[in-house]
Write an enzyme that holds these catalytic residues in place. Structure first.
Site, short mmCIF file in Angstrom:
data_model
loop_
_atom_site.label_atom_id
_atom_site.label_comp_id
_atom_site.label_asym_id
_atom_site.label_seq_id
_atom_site.Cartn_x
_atom_site.Cartn_y
_atom_site.Cartn_z
N CYS A 135 32.04 35.03 37.33
CA CYS A 135 31.86 34.40 38.51
C CYS A 135 32.57 35.32 39.73
O CYS A 135 32.35 35.42 40.91
CB CYS A 135 32.54 32.84 38.49
SG CYS A 135 31.48 31.99 37.53
N CYS B 97 35.87 32.88 36.05
CA CYS B 97 35.96 33.97 35.04
C CYS B 97 35.59 35.36 35.70
O CYS B 97 35.09 35.27 36.67
CB CYS B 97 35.08 33.39 34.06
SG CYS B 97 33.35 33.29 34.54
N GLU C 164 30.59 27.95 40.31
CA GLU C 164 30.73 29.14 41.37
C GLU C 164 29.41 29.65 41.62
O GLU C 164 28.75 30.01 42.67
CB GLU C 164 31.76 30.17 41.11
CG GLU C 164 33.08 29.56 40.85
CD GLU C 164 33.44 29.38 39.38
OE1 GLU C 164 34.45 29.52 39.02
OE2 GLU C 164 32.63 28.54 38.76
#
Length: 149
Positions: free
Chosen positions: A86, A83, A55
């Site tokens: 990101c 996560c 990402e």
């Protein structure tokens, strides 16, 4: 609008990452006209960079491609729920939409864990669509980690 073909592209990036020995996660950023701005898989091991998640890499490349830090008309397709790091980057990039495949109850930061977009300090909340091609993306991850045990 969610286009499943772009998740196919993200899955191909995840497969390539897995072949390189990286955790098989792939991402694609698409503009409002349906043009792919950037694509990548994880490269944390290759680059010795713990922030080199798919990402992050595609957000950087897409912003460079359009020549501005905000991607407010773009959609990010990624094979695993982002996560917290990101998710924060997605908010900072002002992405219009996030489409992810597999949920990540242990490390996710969108529907699980810190739920970044639901925090009062989050200044941008993209549209979120989860579960697109979840079984295929989940199988990639399961097979990858099974082979390492």
């Amino acid at each position: 609008m969610v286009t499943p073909g772009f998740m196919d592209e993200a899955i191909r990036e995840a497969e390539a990452a897995g072949r390189r020995g990286e955790v098989p996660i792939g991402a694609v950023v698409v503009d409002a006209a349906g043009q792919v701005l950037a694509r990548s898989g994880n490269r944390a091991i290759e680059l010795n960079d713990p922030t080199a998640h798919a990402e992050i890499l595609v957000i950087r490349a897409a912003a460079a491609a359009v020549g501005r830090p905000r991607l407010d008309d773009a959609t990010l397709y990624v094979t695993l729920e982002p996560c917290a790091m990101c998710a924060a980057a997605i908010a900072l990039a002002r992405l219009k939409r996030l489409v992810f495949a597999a949920a990540d109850p242990k490390g996710g930061g969108v529907d699980h864990g810190p739920r970044i977009f639901q925090q009062p300090t989050c200044h941008h909340r993209p549209e979120v669509v989860g579960g697109i091609d979840e079984a295929r993306a989940g199988a990639l991850l399961k097979d990858f980690f099974k082979a390492r045990r």
